[in-house]
Design a protein around this motif. Structure first.
Motif, short mmCIF file in Angstrom:
data_model
loop_
_atom_site.label_atom_id
_atom_site.label_comp_id
_atom_site.label_asym_id
_atom_site.label_seq_id
_atom_site.Cartn_x
_atom_site.Cartn_y
_atom_site.Cartn_z
N ARG A 156 0.84 -1.18 0.00
CA ARG A 156 0.00 0.00 0.00
C ARG A 156 0.89 1.25 0.00
NH1 ARG A 156 -2.50 -1.20 6.00
NH2 ARG A 156 -0.68 -0.65 7.28
N ALA A 157 0.36 2.32 -0.56
CA ALA A 157 1.11 3.58 -0.61
C ALA A 157 0.13 4.74 -0.68
CB ALA A 157 2.05 3.59 -1.81
N ASN A 158 0.55 5.88 -0.12
CA ASN A 158 -0.24 7.11 -0.14
C ASN A 158 0.66 8.28 -0.48
OD1 ASN A 158 -2.99 6.23 1.10
ND2 ASN A 158 -1.48 5.41 2.52
N LEU A 159 0.16 9.16 -1.34
CA LEU A 159 0.90 10.37 -1.68
C LEU A 159 -0.10 11.51 -1.82
CD1 LEU A 159 3.61 11.71 -2.44
CD2 LEU A 159 3.11 11.12 -4.82
N ALA A 160 0.04 12.56 -1.00
CA ALA A 160 -0.89 13.68 -1.03
C ALA A 160 -0.14 14.98 -0.83
CB ALA A 160 -1.95 13.51 0.06
N PHE A 161 -0.53 15.99 -1.60
CA PHE A 161 0.02 17.33 -1.47
C PHE A 161 -1.10 18.29 -1.08
CE2 PHE A 161 3.05 15.35 -4.41
CZ PHE A 161 4.22 15.58 -3.72
N ALA A 162 -0.77 19.26 -0.23
CA ALA A 162 -1.80 20.10 0.36
C ALA A 162 -1.41 21.57 0.35
CB ALA A 162 -2.07 19.66 1.80
N ALA A 163 -2.44 22.41 0.51
CA ALA A 163 -2.25 23.86 0.66
C ALA A 163 -3.33 24.36 1.62
CB ALA A 163 -2.36 24.56 -0.69
N GLY A 164 -3.16 25.60 2.10
CA GLY A 164 -4.15 26.19 3.01
C GLY A 164 -3.50 26.78 4.24
N THR A 165 -4.29 27.49 5.03
CA THR A 165 -3.75 28.12 6.23
C THR A 165 -3.35 27.08 7.28
OG1 THR A 165 -6.01 28.43 7.11
CG2 THR A 165 -5.06 30.25 5.87
N TYR A 166 -3.99 25.92 7.30
CA TYR A 166 -3.55 24.83 8.17
C TYR A 166 -2.11 24.44 7.84
CZ TYR A 166 -2.66 19.93 9.29
OH TYR A 166 -2.07 18.76 9.70
N VAL A 167 -1.81 24.35 6.57
CA VAL A 167 -0.46 23.97 6.13
C VAL A 167 0.55 25.05 6.53
CG1 VAL A 167 0.98 23.42 4.14
CG2 VAL A 167 -1.37 22.59 4.24
N ASN A 168 0.19 26.32 6.30
CA ASN A 168 1.09 27.41 6.66
C ASN A 168 1.45 27.38 8.14
OD1 ASN A 168 1.01 28.36 4.05
ND2 ASN A 168 -0.51 29.94 4.47
N ALA A 169 0.48 27.08 8.99
CA ALA A 169 0.69 27.12 10.43
C ALA A 169 1.43 25.91 10.96
CB ALA A 169 -0.65 27.27 11.15
N ASN A 170 1.16 24.73 10.41
CA ASN A 170 1.68 23.50 11.00
C ASN A 170 2.98 22.99 10.38
OD1 ASN A 170 -0.30 22.16 13.10
ND2 ASN A 170 -1.58 23.14 11.55
N TYR A 171 3.32 23.47 9.19
CA TYR A 171 4.51 22.97 8.51
C TYR A 171 5.61 24.02 8.42
CZ TYR A 171 1.83 18.88 6.97
OH TYR A 171 1.08 17.73 6.93
#
Length: 393
Positions: free
Chosen positions: A108-123
């Motif tokens: 099994r494998a997962n690959l996801a890319f994200a954007a948003g204010t959640y991403v700005n704050a947590n990463y």
């Protein structure tokens, strides 16, 4: 008053220039296309599956929101210990991602890319394109007869009952404990599920406390463990732990964290989630004395119809020594919170939510815009009204 949060964990996290944004976007597209190409052409290991369905699925999620902070912060940002829906007085995207999942009997494998204010704050602590990696992991089933897997990479956190994906949570905003424990983790996980799926056991080797890349100067291993037991279809009990240091070796402070929660569906339309977390961290390197904090939370949800959910939450976060949330005040962070939300499923996969939330602290830790003389005033409470619309496909 100014917040003094652990710099190595979270921060504003926005790209410094348009050039950086373009570079990151191109890099993300290249990585995603490469990953999709690999799975579409079905590598040899896919031959292990006897299932005729397509092992590759593509999914996505996006949640837009408007959050009104009655304290009207000068920088349009809610208090620094809240990382979801953290922009005030504006329409914004909390989290949006596109995800590829590949699953066969043994791989099994997962690959996801994200954007948003959640991403700005947590990463914010992550470098370059890693800021936008929501999930990237591979797993192999290492036993033919038992449900025993090894997964490695960037994975959702094993701590807590709330995730970054809003539609999966009972309340619109996240609880104080969820906001101040990891949403994601990076490392290796060994997981076992019994044949009746009532018991799940896992052990992890991790890069740190909500980290993809290990902190500079840190060589201290971090470990996690999880036990989830479902004695009945309507009851879930969980205990998760974390042991490690998230600081350079020269400043090593060992952290020990315990997360307990239970989810009880007491009737078809009514359920309760109860949690209690306790953490301790050394006061100084090599010290036998510890600073501690604890967080109880209770959420009740009522579902009058398949399309409508109503939930209420009560919580308390005590961190008097500022290990997780430093305030610089006499009593530290001692804050009660209550909230109530109503959700309506407009269409399949489309959810509209509205929530009212109040936080009240022992000290004056919240900042309110001074409408008369400019600047800000310190006060003991903060009230929010938040609404969001999410789409999942």
């Amino acid at each position: 008053m100014r917040w003094s949060l652990p710099a190595a964990t979270r921060g504003p996290g926005i790209f410094n220039s348009a050039a950086t944004f373009i570079y990151s976007t191109v890099s993300m597209k290249s990585l995603l296309l490469t990953a999709l190409g690999l799975v579409i052409f079905k590598p040899a290991m896919a031959q292990d599956s006897t299932d005729t369905k397509n092992p590759l699925t593509i999914s996505g999620y996006a949640e837009a929101y408007y959050n009104y902070d009655f304290n009207s912060p000068l920088n349009n940002t809610v208090p620094g210990f809240l990382y979801n829906f953290n922009r005030a007085g504006e329409v914004n995207l909390n989290l949006g991602f596109i995800k590829a999942n590949y699953t066969t009997d043994r791989v099994r494998a997962n690959l996801a890319f994200a954007a948003g204010t959640y991403v700005n704050a947590n990463y914010a602590a992550e470098p370059g394109v890693l800021k936008n990696v929501f999930e990237a992991n591979v797993g192999v089933k290492i036993s033919q007869n038992a449900n025993l897997w090894i997964d490695a990479g960037i994975m959702p956190s094993h701590i807590g009952f709330e995730s970054a994906i809003g539609k999966d949570n009972w309340a619109l905003t996240r609880s104080l404990v969820a906001e101040n424990t990891p949403y994601f983790e990076s490392g290796v996980k060994l997981g076992f599920t019994t044949k009746d799926e009532k018991l799940y056991l896992a052990a992890m080797y991790l890069n740190g406390w909500q980290r993809i890349q290990r902190a500079d100067g840190n060589t201290t291993p971090a470990f996690g463990a999880q036990i989830t037991y479902k004695p009945a279809p309507n009851v879930t009990l969980n205990y998760s732990t974390f042991i490690g240091s998230d600081k350079p070796d020269s400043l090593r402070l060992m952290r020990y964290y315990h997360n307990f929660y239970g989810i009880f569906q007491l009737a078809e339309k009514f359920g309760i989630t109860a949690g209690f977390d306790y953490g301790a961290e050394q006061k100084a390197k090599g010290s036998g004395e510890y600073n501690n904090w604890f967080v109880p939370v209770l959420i009740a949800r009522y579902s009058p119809s398949p399309k409508v959910n109503i939930a209420a939450r009560g919580e308390y976060f005590q961190d008097k020594n500022g290990v997780i949330i430093a305030t610089g005040t006499e009593h530290g962070f001692k804050t009660f919170g209550v909230s109530a939300n109503i959700d309506y499923a407009i269409l399949p996969g489309v959810l509209w939510r509205v929530e009212a939330r109040n936080l009240n602290s022992k000290d004056r830790i919240f900042l309110e815009r001074n409408q008369d003389g400019g600047g800000q005033l310190a006060k003991k409470d903060n009230f929010f009204l938040t609404t969001s619309v999410s789409v999942a496909f």
